[in-house]
Write a protein that holds these residues in place. Sequence first.
Motif, mmCIF file in Angstrom:
data_model
loop_
_atom_site.group_PDB
_atom_site.id
_atom_site.type_symbol
_atom_site.label_atom_id
_atom_site.label_comp_id
_atom_site.label_asym_id
_atom_site.label_seq_id
_atom_site.Cartn_x
_atom_site.Cartn_y
_atom_site.Cartn_z
ATOM 1 N N LYS A 197 0.834 -1.412 0.168
ATOM 2 C CA LYS A 197 -0.022 -0.037 0.122
ATOM 3 C C LYS A 197 0.818 1.265 -0.019
ATOM 4 C CE LYS A 197 -4.031 1.271 2.485
ATOM 5 N NZ LYS A 197 -5.203 0.824 3.387
ATOM 6 N N ALA A 198 1.890 1.370 0.760
ATOM 7 C CA ALA A 198 2.859 2.606 0.806
ATOM 8 C C ALA A 198 3.305 2.819 -0.535
ATOM 9 C CB ALA A 198 3.957 2.229 2.063
ATOM 10 N N GLU A 199 3.820 1.700 -1.391
ATOM 11 C CA GLU A 199 4.491 1.952 -2.710
ATOM 12 C C GLU A 199 3.464 2.371 -3.594
ATOM 13 O OE1 GLU A 199 8.266 -1.294 -2.776
ATOM 14 O OE2 GLU A 199 6.291 -1.935 -3.388
ATOM 15 N N LEU A 200 2.174 1.957 -3.454
ATOM 16 C CA LEU A 200 1.093 2.215 -4.111
ATOM 17 C C LEU A 200 0.754 3.677 -4.108
ATOM 18 C CD1 LEU A 200 -1.333 0.976 -6.170
ATOM 19 C CD2 LEU A 200 -2.614 1.329 -4.284
ATOM 20 N N GLU A 201 0.568 4.104 -2.625
ATOM 21 C CA GLU A 201 0.378 5.524 -2.573
ATOM 22 C C GLU A 201 1.479 6.478 -3.150
ATOM 23 O OE1 GLU A 201 -0.268 5.369 1.473
ATOM 24 O OE2 GLU A 201 -2.319 4.485 1.534
ATOM 25 N N GLY A 211 1.901 -3.703 -10.484
ATOM 26 C CA GLY A 211 1.785 -4.131 -9.235
ATOM 27 C C GLY A 211 1.547 -5.601 -9.027
ATOM 28 N N GLN A 212 2.592 -5.783 -8.041
ATOM 29 C CA GLN A 212 2.613 -7.333 -7.792
ATOM 30 C C GLN A 212 2.217 -7.441 -6.127
ATOM 31 O OE1 GLN A 212 3.729 -10.338 -10.188
ATOM 32 N NE2 GLN A 212 2.182 -8.262 -10.895
ATOM 33 N N PHE A 213 1.114 -7.546 -5.841
ATOM 34 C CA PHE A 213 0.661 -7.643 -4.477
ATOM 35 C C PHE A 213 0.852 -9.198 -3.891
ATOM 36 C CE2 PHE A 213 -1.003 -3.954 -6.201
ATOM 37 C CZ PHE A 213 -0.436 -2.911 -5.492
ATOM 38 N N SER A 214 0.598 -9.493 -2.600
ATOM 39 C CA SER A 214 0.557 -10.804 -2.004
ATOM 40 C C SER A 214 -0.444 -11.763 -2.750
ATOM 41 C CB SER A 214 0.665 -10.671 -0.526
ATOM 42 O OG SER A 214 -0.075 -11.855 -0.141
ATOM 43 N N GLY A 215 -0.245 -12.904 -2.923
ATOM 44 C CA GLY A 215 -1.244 -13.565 -3.743
ATOM 45 C C GLY A 215 -2.567 -13.908 -2.765
ATOM 46 N N SER A 216 -2.702 -13.497 -1.543
ATOM 47 C CA SER A 216 -3.920 -13.737 -0.678
ATOM 48 C C SER A 216 -4.330 -12.234 -0.288
ATOM 49 C CB SER A 216 -3.439 -14.361 0.577
ATOM 50 O OG SER A 216 -2.623 -13.413 1.623
ATOM 51 N N PHE A 217 -4.109 -11.278 -1.228
ATOM 52 C CA PHE A 217 -4.767 -10.050 -0.672
ATOM 53 C C PHE A 217 -6.225 -9.806 -1.005
ATOM 54 C CE2 PHE A 217 -4.248 -8.415 -5.255
ATOM 55 C CZ PHE A 217 -4.850 -7.586 -5.278
ATOM 56 N N TRP A 218 -6.805 -10.736 -1.607
ATOM 57 C CA TRP A 218 -8.220 -10.521 -2.027
ATOM 58 C C TRP A 218 -8.927 -11.397 -1.012
ATOM 59 C CZ3 TRP A 218 -10.247 -15.237 -2.706
ATOM 60 C CH2 TRP A 218 -9.440 -16.284 -3.086
ATOM 61 N N ARG A 219 -8.158 -12.190 0.036
ATOM 62 C CA ARG A 219 -9.141 -12.886 0.840
ATOM 63 C C ARG A 219 -9.609 -12.200 1.979
ATOM 64 N NH1 ARG A 219 -7.487 -18.413 -0.504
ATOM 65 N NH2 ARG A 219 -5.686 -18.431 -1.811
ATOM 66 N N PRO A 220 -10.911 -12.671 2.395
ATOM 67 C CA PRO A 220 -11.471 -11.782 3.497
ATOM 68 C C PRO A 220 -10.839 -12.208 4.717
ATOM 69 C CG PRO A 220 -12.835 -13.782 2.644
ATOM 70 C CD PRO A 220 -11.699 -13.701 1.548
ATOM 71 N N PRO A 222 -10.186 -14.087 8.333
ATOM 72 C CA PRO A 222 -9.265 -13.670 9.238
ATOM 73 C C PRO A 222 -7.696 -13.498 8.521
ATOM 74 C CG PRO A 222 -9.646 -15.986 9.714
ATOM 75 C CD PRO A 222 -10.560 -15.478 8.318
ATOM 76 N N LEU A 223 -7.350 -13.682 7.287
ATOM 77 C CA LEU A 223 -6.093 -13.720 6.815
ATOM 78 C C LEU A 223 -5.788 -12.167 6.992
ATOM 79 C CD1 LEU A 223 -6.409 -15.622 3.574
ATOM 80 C CD2 LEU A 223 -4.634 -16.235 5.467
ATOM 81 N N ASP A 224 -4.607 -12.174 7.282
ATOM 82 C CA ASP A 224 -3.953 -10.665 7.558
ATOM 83 C C ASP A 224 -3.722 -9.992 6.270
ATOM 84 O OD1 ASP A 224 -2.724 -8.314 8.399
ATOM 85 O OD2 ASP A 224 -0.710 -9.381 9.037
ATOM 86 N N ASN A 225 -4.511 -8.843 5.899
ATOM 87 C CA ASN A 225 -4.332 -8.133 4.676
ATOM 88 C C ASN A 225 -3.929 -6.859 5.013
ATOM 89 O OD1 ASN A 225 -5.402 -10.329 3.137
ATOM 90 N ND2 ASN A 225 -7.371 -9.257 3.389
ATOM 91 N N SER A 226 -3.094 -6.574 6.190
ATOM 92 C CA SER A 226 -2.583 -5.091 6.419
ATOM 93 C C SER A 226 -1.382 -5.087 5.648
ATOM 94 C CB SER A 226 -2.009 -5.337 8.070
ATOM 95 O OG SER A 226 -1.315 -6.193 8.277
ATOM 96 N N GLY A 227 -1.443 -3.753 5.197
ATOM 97 C CA GLY A 227 -0.258 -3.377 4.466
ATOM 98 C C GLY A 227 -0.779 -3.470 2.597
ATOM 99 N N LEU A 228 -1.886 -4.229 2.589
ATOM 100 C CA LEU A 228 -2.323 -4.592 1.317
ATOM 101 C C LEU A 228 -3.554 -3.516 0.822
ATOM 102 C CD1 LEU A 228 -1.688 -8.308 1.135
ATOM 103 C CD2 LEU A 228 -0.397 -6.679 0.186
#
Length: 393
Positions: A197-201, A211-220, A222-228
């Motif tokens: 997210k910081a690089e995106l901003e 943009g190459q974000f962690s493969g799990s960033f779309w998942r709801p 309880p997965l940790d999506n912080s920073g994505l």
Amino acid sequence: MKSKRFLSLLLALAMVFSLFAPQVVLAAAVSEDGSYKNVIFMIGDGMGENHLRLAVQEGYDLFMVENADLRGQSKTRSLSDSVTDSAAGATALACGVRNTNGCVGTYSIDPSGILLRPRSITENAIAHGMKTGVVTTDSTAGATPAGFSAHVKARGMAEEITDQQLASDIDLIWGAAVDATNREAVEAMGITYVSNKAELEALAPGSRSFGQFSGSFWRPAPLDNSGLPTLEELTVKAISLLNADNENGFFLMVEGAHIDKNSHATAEDGTADYAEKHERVAAAVKGFDNAVKAAVEFAREDGDTLVVVTADHETGSLYLEGGVYRFHSGSHSGANVPLLVYCCSDLITESAAVPNRSIPGRIAEKLGWSSLEVPKADPGSFLTKLKNMLKRS
Ligand SMILES: [Zn+2]
């Protein structure tokens, strides 16, 4: 043997003409008044009519349903099957042609093996001097983003798709990371690599980005999506980058991939507990809806932007049974999907069901183009193969 080859050739030529035919239908003169500067084309992968109803039943208000100026449906069958996959679905929506399941932005002519590469709406936009973007919560090499940015004979060709994307003039391509490339390789091409997210901003207008974000960033949770980033945040940022200092307008494709992914997961039988799956699918629809809301709010403010929302196909054969929405398969279905239009009163007739392949041509007209460009064959391969066939016959 000779006559068999001759027949093959005739068949190939007939299919070439049948390929060009729908393009001619798309051509139509449009007055200057009816044209738009920007287009945001949003695809909820796997989002059927009942996915919208399920999300409402789960307690969500859906902006995209309540605020559509026109509401119709898209008919999704592919050339090879009454049920399309995402590759053929994306090709119809991007290039205006129906092709075989599995093919991305290409059209294979059997039995000759000739591969045509119909030009996508993204390539048309670039040719018209527009800025372009492809944003997804799927892998950047997924079938839907690939349909708007590459031409390959099989959807699994992630390396070739990525190579074509990086070599293209598309200003931004963002999604879940693929193994096919890395930061070093992308930056060596003068393209900005972003992975959080910081690089995106920090991205500023004027440079190309991948943009190459962690493969799990779309998942709801309880997965940790912080920073994505969320799809909504990606959409807002993409619009601001593409719209900055831009007189020629932009074309942006945004895909919400997680509706399909959550609908695929484990087909349930009649006795299953639906609560968790309903929650995940509804949350995925709402995540996509948030992105649509951001796009439409920009379009309303801008006054020169068309927003179109649809799906490539329905996933899960979801329908109401005894007051409960039940998934009847773990795969795609051939059901018509929603086609929602914003800031426009005549892209379709209200309530009409139109073929998926007609949608990019309708958008092209609204951009003031006379039509989508005629599909462009790879001249080397096409002529060479044709010559060889003539020699053999
Ligand atoms: Zn799909």
